[in-house]
Design a protein around this motif. Structure first.
Motif, PDB file in Angstrom:
ATOM      1  N   ALA A 123       9.240   6.103 -36.284  1.00 28.22           N
ATOM      2  CA  ALA A 123      10.516   5.392 -36.179  1.00 28.22           C
ATOM      3  C   ALA A 123      10.349   4.093 -35.394  1.00 28.22           C
ATOM      4  O   ALA A 123      10.954   3.067 -35.731  1.00 28.22           O
ATOM      5  CB  ALA A 123      11.555   6.297 -35.521  1.00 28.22           C
ATOM      6  N   GLY A 126       9.311   1.354 -37.379  1.00 35.15           N
ATOM      7  CA  GLY A 126      10.306   0.884 -38.339  1.00 35.15           C
ATOM      8  C   GLY A 126      10.111   1.418 -39.740  1.00 35.15           C
ATOM      9  O   GLY A 126      10.652   0.867 -40.705  1.00 35.15           O
ATOM     10  N   ASP A 129      13.498   4.105 -41.338  1.00 34.59           N
ATOM     11  CA  ASP A 129      14.885   3.682 -41.563  1.00 34.59           C
ATOM     12  C   ASP A 129      15.336   4.064 -42.977  1.00 34.59           C
ATOM     13  O   ASP A 129      14.668   3.765 -43.968  1.00 34.59           O
ATOM     14  CB  ASP A 129      15.019   2.172 -41.392  1.00 34.59           C
ATOM     15  CG  ASP A 129      14.917   1.746 -39.938  1.00 34.59           C
ATOM     16  OD1 ASP A 129      14.851   2.637 -39.067  1.00 34.59           O
ATOM     17  OD2 ASP A 129      14.894   0.524 -39.678  1.00 34.59           O
ATOM     18  N   GLY A 130      16.474   4.762 -43.047  1.00 35.02           N
ATOM     19  CA  GLY A 130      17.022   5.186 -44.320  1.00 35.02           C
ATOM     20  C   GLY A 130      16.319   6.372 -44.944  1.00 35.02           C
ATOM     21  O   GLY A 130      16.639   6.756 -46.070  1.00 35.02           O
ATOM     22  N   ARG A 131      15.363   6.963 -44.217  1.00 36.80           N
ATOM     23  CA  ARG A 131      14.576   8.061 -44.764  1.00 36.80           C
ATOM     24  C   ARG A 131      14.800   9.335 -43.958  1.00 36.80           C
ATOM     25  O   ARG A 131      15.142   9.279 -42.777  1.00 36.80           O
ATOM     26  CB  ARG A 131      13.091   7.708 -44.772  1.00 36.80           C
ATOM     27  CG  ARG A 131      12.783   6.431 -45.525  1.00 36.80           C
ATOM     28  CD  ARG A 131      11.303   6.147 -45.582  1.00 36.80           C
ATOM     29  NE  ARG A 131      10.593   7.165 -46.356  1.00 36.80           N
ATOM     30  CZ  ARG A 131       9.430   6.942 -46.973  1.00 36.80           C
ATOM     31  NH1 ARG A 131       8.863   5.743 -46.917  1.00 36.80           N
ATOM     32  NH2 ARG A 131       8.828   7.891 -47.648  1.00 36.80           N
ATOM     33  N   ARG A 144      18.346  10.783 -32.456  1.00 37.59           N
ATOM     34  CA  ARG A 144      19.511  10.232 -33.167  1.00 37.59           C
ATOM     35  C   ARG A 144      20.068   8.995 -32.447  1.00 37.59           C
ATOM     36  O   ARG A 144      20.457   8.021 -33.078  1.00 37.59           O
ATOM     37  CB  ARG A 144      20.607  11.287 -33.277  1.00 37.59           C
ATOM     38  CG  ARG A 144      20.344  12.382 -34.285  1.00 37.59           C
ATOM     39  CD  ARG A 144      21.610  13.182 -34.524  1.00 37.59           C
ATOM     40  NE  ARG A 144      21.388  14.305 -35.399  1.00 37.59           N
ATOM     41  CZ  ARG A 144      21.154  15.544 -34.997  1.00 37.59           C
ATOM     42  NH1 ARG A 144      21.115  15.805 -33.693  1.00 37.59           N
ATOM     43  NH2 ARG A 144      20.963  16.514 -35.858  1.00 37.59           N
ATOM     44  N   PHE A 147      17.429   6.092 -32.882  1.00 37.13           N
ATOM     45  CA  PHE A 147      17.114   5.672 -34.249  1.00 37.13           C
ATOM     46  C   PHE A 147      18.222   6.126 -35.203  1.00 37.13           C
ATOM     47  O   PHE A 147      18.022   7.002 -36.056  1.00 37.13           O
ATOM     48  CB  PHE A 147      15.767   6.259 -34.686  1.00 37.13           C
ATOM     49  CG  PHE A 147      14.643   5.986 -33.723  1.00 37.13           C
ATOM     50  CD1 PHE A 147      14.136   4.701 -33.569  1.00 37.13           C
ATOM     51  CD2 PHE A 147      14.097   7.008 -32.969  1.00 37.13           C
ATOM     52  CE1 PHE A 147      13.100   4.446 -32.684  1.00 37.13           C
ATOM     53  CE2 PHE A 147      13.056   6.772 -32.085  1.00 37.13           C
ATOM     54  CZ  PHE A 147      12.562   5.487 -31.929  1.00 37.13           C
ATOM     55  N   ARG A 149      19.475   4.895 -37.775  1.00 35.10           N
ATOM     56  CA  ARG A 149      19.306   4.619 -39.204  1.00 35.10           C
ATOM     57  C   ARG A 149      18.372   5.618 -39.894  1.00 35.10           C
ATOM     58  O   ARG A 149      18.209   5.578 -41.112  1.00 35.10           O
ATOM     59  CB  ARG A 149      18.804   3.191 -39.415  1.00 35.10           C
ATOM     60  CG  ARG A 149      19.862   2.141 -39.083  1.00 35.10           C
ATOM     61  CD  ARG A 149      19.452   0.772 -39.544  1.00 35.10           C
ATOM     62  NE  ARG A 149      18.397   0.209 -38.705  1.00 35.10           N
ATOM     63  CZ  ARG A 149      17.861  -1.002 -38.867  1.00 35.10           C
ATOM     64  NH1 ARG A 149      18.276  -1.767 -39.860  1.00 35.10           N
ATOM     65  NH2 ARG A 149      16.925  -1.427 -38.062  1.00 35.10           N
ATOM     66  N   VAL A 150      17.761   6.500 -39.109  1.00 35.10           N
ATOM     67  CA  VAL A 150      16.905   7.540 -39.680  1.00 35.10           C
ATOM     68  C   VAL A 150      17.764   8.762 -39.988  1.00 35.10           C
ATOM     69  O   VAL A 150      18.615   9.152 -39.195  1.00 35.10           O
ATOM     70  CB  VAL A 150      15.771   7.927 -38.705  1.00 35.10           C
ATOM     71  CG1 VAL A 150      14.892   9.013 -39.318  1.00 35.10           C
ATOM     72  CG2 VAL A 150      14.945   6.704 -38.345  1.00 35.10           C
ATOM     73  N   ARG A 151      17.556   9.377 -41.143  1.00 34.50           N
ATOM     74  CA  ARG A 151      18.307  10.570 -41.533  1.00 34.50           C
ATOM     75  C   ARG A 151      17.594  11.804 -40.990  1.00 34.50           C
ATOM     76  O   ARG A 151      16.822  12.459 -41.676  1.00 34.50           O
ATOM     77  CB  ARG A 151      18.422  10.655 -43.054  1.00 34.50           C
ATOM     78  CG  ARG A 151      19.282   9.541 -43.622  1.00 34.50           C
ATOM     79  CD  ARG A 151      19.382   9.499 -45.125  1.00 34.50           C
ATOM     80  NE  ARG A 151      18.864  10.627 -45.840  1.00 34.50           N
ATOM     81  CZ  ARG A 151      17.994  10.537 -46.852  1.00 34.50           C
ATOM     82  NH1 ARG A 151      17.526   9.351 -47.215  1.00 34.50           N
ATOM     83  NH2 ARG A 151      17.601  11.607 -47.508  1.00 34.50           N
TER      84      ARG A 151
END
Length: 333
Positions: A123, A126, A129-131, A144, A147, A149-151
């Motif tokens: 993370a 970078g 992000d989005g994953r 959380r 980061f 933007r991390v799922r």
């Protein structure tokens, strides 16, 4: 491939950073780094590397020396694997040179793996992000927050997102490592590696990473005897009701025990065992899908195709082309 083959082995490099955990390093060595003379072939070419010539491991237990420099990461190419550093002090940023090396590897198509807090490293680079990603439950809220933007996938053993894979806690490094071996070399080879480890051959990544296992007050309520009994009868039309009857409990009680001890349901466990058996049968050379379906308890060729594609991403014919090799046959000859 047989020893002496001209084909190069897929390469795995593990980066060790300041204060890294020795356990995850050892898991990687056990799975990816050991010679496999009993198979007649090695599975990977493995190297340790570090940014510094002397790397102090977690809590100063020991100092690692004599490993390759960080330039080992730059030798990796598409089809190779990089295991990124993890360490318990997740609030301390990773070294820029380490993050830059990871980014370059990802840009070249190298597969990335993060064990435990290794998700923080990915993370920070970078790359998540989005994953989806997994990390240890102790650090879930912190992850959380840092980061968003991390799922983050809560409460799972590991996440396989194709070119980036993450495992939740220390022991799940073994689960993810065996999953990678199964993905690269097939179920038969992965089962062999797990037997050498004396570790469960397959725990699905979606299983819970933390399960309640209360000490029984009177009798042992372990599922082990029931699981062994069922594994010998996968070709039979076993149902959850059959399992409950064998265990002499109600289906509801059986569900609770599976959730508590395995982090999954009886039906999901049974299906997973049947798919694993089907994979082994295909690897051993059985070409008749109706026979594979019947012997594994999956019933029909159509159900076999659907289940195999869901679990492995491959059709039976593609799975056979990839894993139905002489290496798999050698294990059962």
């Amino acid at each position: 491939m047989p020893q002496g083959s001209s084909q190069p082995l897929p390469r795995v490099v593990l980066v060790v950073d300041e204060n890294s955990n020795p356990f995850e390093m050892s898991c990687a060595i056990e799975i990816f780094g050991l010679r496999r003379p009993e198979l007649g072939r090695d599975l990977y070419g493995f190297r340790l590397c570090a940014a510094e010539p002397h790397t102090r491991m977690r809590d100063g237990f020991f100092t690692l020396t004599g490993v390759a420099g960080l330039d080992a990461v730059d030798t990796l190419a598409e089809g190779d694997t990089l295991i990124v550093p993890n360490r318990p002090d997740t609030d301390v940023p990773r070294a820029r040179v380490v993050l830059d090396a990871i980014r370059r590897a990802h840009a070249r198509g190298v597969r990335l793996i993060g064990f435990c807090s290794g998700a923080f490293t990915l993370a920070e680079a970078g790359l998540l992000d989005g994953r989806p990603a997994a990390c240890h439950w102790m650090w879930a809220e912190s992850f959380r927050t840092r980061f968003p933007r991390v799922r983050l996938e809560p409460d799972v053993l590991f996440v396989d997102d194709g070119d980036i894979l993450t495992a939740s806690g220390s022991a799940s490094a073994l689960d993810l490592g065996l999953h990678v071996v199964r993905r690269d070399h097939g179920a038969e080879i992965a089962n062999h590696v797990s037997r050498r480890l004396v570790f469960a051959a397959h725990r699905d990544g979606g299983q819970r990473q933390f399960v309640e296992r209360p000490v029984p007050e009177v009798r042992d309520e372990s599922l082990a005897p029931l699981l062994a009994w069922a594994q010998e009868r996968l070709a039979e039309p076993l149902t959850v009701a059959d399992l409950a009857a064998r265990a002499a409990v109600s289906p509801a009680t059986l569900h609770r025990r599976f959730r508590a001890q395995l982090g999954t349901t009886p039906l999901a466990w049974l299906t997973g065992e049947r798919v694993a058996l089907a994979c082994r049968l295909i690897e051993r050379g059985e070409e008749r899908l109706d026979v594979v379906a019947a012997r594994s308890g999956l019933g029909t060729a159509a159900n076999l195709r659907a289940r195999l594609r869901r679990e492995t991403g491959l059709s039976p014919s593609a799975y056979r082309r990839r894993f139905g090799t002489a290496a798999g046959e050698a294990l059962v000859s």
